[in-house]
Enzyme design. Structure first.
Site, PDB file in Angstrom:
ATOM      1  N   LYS A  23      -2.000  -5.800   1.195  1.00 48.54           N
ATOM      2  CA  LYS A  23      -1.047  -5.990   2.306  1.00 48.54           C
ATOM      3  C   LYS A  23      -1.473  -5.137   3.501  1.00 48.54           C
ATOM      4  CE  LYS A  23       3.331  -3.885   3.632  1.00 48.54           C
ATOM      5  NZ  LYS A  23       2.715  -2.851   4.441  1.00 48.54           N
ATOM      6  N   ASN A  24      -2.050  -3.941   3.253  1.00 48.42           N
ATOM      7  CA  ASN A  24      -2.385  -3.051   4.371  1.00 48.42           C
ATOM      8  C   ASN A  24      -3.788  -3.256   4.912  1.00 48.42           C
ATOM      9  OD1 ASN A  24       0.160  -2.143   4.186  1.00 48.42           O
ATOM     10  ND2 ASN A  24      -0.347  -0.202   3.192  1.00 48.42           N
ATOM     11  N   ARG A  97       4.902  -3.780  11.851  1.00 49.97           N
ATOM     12  CA  ARG A  97       4.300  -2.827  12.789  1.00 49.97           C
ATOM     13  C   ARG A  97       2.951  -3.336  13.290  1.00 49.97           C
ATOM     14  NH1 ARG A  97       6.011   1.945  13.179  1.00 49.97           N
ATOM     15  NH2 ARG A  97       4.005   2.933  13.460  1.00 49.97           N
ATOM     16  N   CYS A 121       9.172   0.218   7.771  1.00 52.03           N
ATOM     17  CA  CYS A 121      10.100   0.897   6.849  1.00 52.03           C
ATOM     18  C   CYS A 121      10.624   2.187   7.479  1.00 52.03           C
ATOM     19  CB  CYS A 121       9.380   1.239   5.554  1.00 52.03           C
ATOM     20  SG  CYS A 121       8.816  -0.231   4.708  1.00 52.03           S
ATOM     21  N   ASP A 311       1.916   5.923  -0.704  1.00 50.81           N
ATOM     22  CA  ASP A 311       2.600   4.713  -1.193  1.00 50.81           C
ATOM     23  C   ASP A 311       2.618   4.632  -2.712  1.00 50.81           C
ATOM     24  OD1 ASP A 311       0.772   3.602   1.420  1.00 50.81           O
ATOM     25  OD2 ASP A 311       2.945   3.499   1.480  1.00 50.81           O
ATOM     26  N   VAL A 333       2.518  13.092   3.969  1.00 51.69           N
ATOM     27  CA  VAL A 333       2.134  12.088   4.968  1.00 51.69           C
ATOM     28  C   VAL A 333       3.321  11.651   5.813  1.00 51.69           C
ATOM     29  CG1 VAL A 333       1.119   9.791   5.315  1.00 51.69           C
ATOM     30  CG2 VAL A 333       0.234  11.290   3.502  1.00 51.69           C
TER      31      VAL A 333
END
Ligand code: EPZ
Length: 439
Positions: A23-24, A97, A121, A311, A333
């Site tokens: 996804k990233n 984003r 988020c 994550d 982070v």
């Protein structure tokens, strides 16, 4: 539309599922296609909300997008790129984003860009100052407007020297996507070097870019005059793979994740083993299981790559509620990434939050008023509760907790999980979870 699941917990998750492209990474590779003047083909693309949002944004700008969902192949034809109406961009961007990463490519293609205020988020301030500073240093003019920012490049974009105050993934991507067609050399110090970043470098290199990555986190990009389309298969989603691995630990199960790649998950696998989990690296994935006996408590600290990824901590925290002893998690982070633990405590967990840095090194949030460390004592039996999902990764963790808890839970806001986890409920069924969609 809010969707709600009724979950009958207390059963272990067992079976085999498949994870596809990260996804990233995938949305960034889609934006990179804007830089080429011929079509691109991206494969191993998951059917997730973020891909739909970026497909829509690309189409608003004149890109032809064709997604064959069954085989996960995206065809992107950027030969006729045009400006889009601000209202349409804003309406379409939703909570993603990714729109901020359109800046460089649109400046190169159209000479201007309008980026709506960003979503994402609620895990901290999510500022974009590094992005805007980077664009300005390439020669772009950035103006804050109502509802977003308007960016122009009156005299074209030129190579520059940038030093990031923190190895930001997004700001590194912003710089890469702008530097590849800027005139001259760009030197980016303090860059993020996550596997998703390195896959984006591979995509840009396939398009004709000249990029080097040094061991001291310095990335150098020699601007070229033009780029062509790419053919690329996305790297697998190491966050989703780790999420299901944590679910196997928390529920006492055995889950084979096809598509998972060991090199991208080294630090997670070490942590998984130290807690007491077993894993076996297969030809085409990784099998994760709870071998029985007590799970062991642990002190962990999140960090940028190659550290333990931020994550990965939410699903691991749920597994740690079942570990014997006191575990410590220091989140370095994001400043506000333990909101999801309230629901765990409602279910019987014992998670205490602190604003101190409970880790080996003080982090950026030291002495500030950020609750960014957690102490988890266990094992604590979890019982069902009514849960409202707060964000993507916290939401997945709530689902794991509901599956591990004895009794019934209702979990609402499941659609937030589909932003980043493909075919989420079908995977739960494949793993023999006992749940019903009530709305
Ligand atoms: C990406 O977010 C990921 N999202 C995040 O995953 C991931 O947690 C994060 O990188 C870190 O690995 C996507 O790729 C879509 P950052 P990004 O810029 O790029 C600060 C998920 O659940 N910062 O590396 O937004 C920032 O506040 C999501 O999949 C600034 O101060 O993260 C944060 O403290 C969550 N100014 C830190 O840097 C800036 O201009 C890391 O942020 C930019 C960032």
């Amino acid at each position: 539309m809010t969707s709600v699941l009724r979950v009958n917990g207390g059963r272990s998750l067992n079976g085999e599922i498949t994870v596809r492209g990260a996804k990233n990474f995938v949305p960034k590779a889609m934006v990179a296609a804007l830089l080429g003047h011929t079509p691109s083909v991206l494969s191993n693309v998951p059917l997730i909300q973020d891909v739909n949002v970026v497909s829509g944004l690309l189409e608003l700008h004149g890109v032809k997008v064709d997604f064959d969902e069954s085989c996960g192949v995206l065809h992107l034809d950027p030969t006729s790129v045009e400006s889009a109406h601000v209202a349409d961009i804003d309406a379409h961007a939703g909570s993603s984003r990714i729109p901020i990463l359109f800046c460089g490519p649109l400046l190169h293609r159209l000479g201007e860009a309008f980026i709506p205020d960003l979503g994402g988020c609620n895990i901290g301030g999510r500022p974009i100052d590094f992005h805007l500073d980077s664009l300005r240093s390439f020669g772009a003019r950035v103006e804050k407007r109502v509802g977003g920012i308007h960016i122009t490049n009156p005299d074209g974009l030129h190579g520059t020297q940038i030093e990031l105050p923190y190895p930001s993934v997004g700001a590194t991507e912003q710089t890469l996507l702008t530097a590849v067609l800027a005139k001259g050399l760009t030197e980016l110090r303090g860059a993020a070097v996550e596997p998703e970043i390195m896959d984006l470098v591979s995509v840009l290199q396939k398009m004709g870019a000249i990029i080097s990555v040094d061991t001291d986190r310095t990335i150098r990009i020699e601007g070229v005059d033009e780029l062509v389309g790419y053919r690329h298969s996305a790297l697998p989603d190491r966050i989703e793979a780790a999420s299901w691995a944590s679910a196997a630990l928390a529920t006492g199960g055995d889950i084979t994740v096809l598509g998972a790649s060991q090199p991208d998950m080294t630090t997670f696998l070490n942590t998984f083993r130290k807690i007491g989990g077993s894993f076996d690296v297969l030809e085409n994935g990784i099998r994760f299981w709870h071998p029985g006996g007590d799970l062991r408590s642990i002190a962990i600290e999140t960090n940028v790559h190659p550290g333990l990824m931020t994550d990965w901590q939410q699903p691991l925290v749920v597994a740690l509620t079942q570990a014997k002893g006191l575990s410590i998690v220091h989140e370095t982070v994001y400043e506000k990434r333990f909101g999801f633990t309230d629901a765990l405590n409602q279910m019987g967990a014992q998670v205490q939050l602190y604003r101190e840095c409970l880790g080996s090194t003080p982090c950026r949030f030291k002495q500030a008023n950020f609750v960014h460390s957690a102490a988890i004592s266990g094992p604590t039996p979890l019982h069902g509760a009514d849960i409202e999902i707060p964000d993507l990764r916290g939401g997945f963790s709530h689902m794991i907790a509901a599956l591990a808890a004895s009794g019934t839970s209702t979990v609402s806001g499941i659609e937030m999980i589909s932003r980043g986890y493909e075919h989420f409920t079908s995977k739960l069924s494949l793993l023999d979870a006992d749940f019903k969609e009530v709305k």
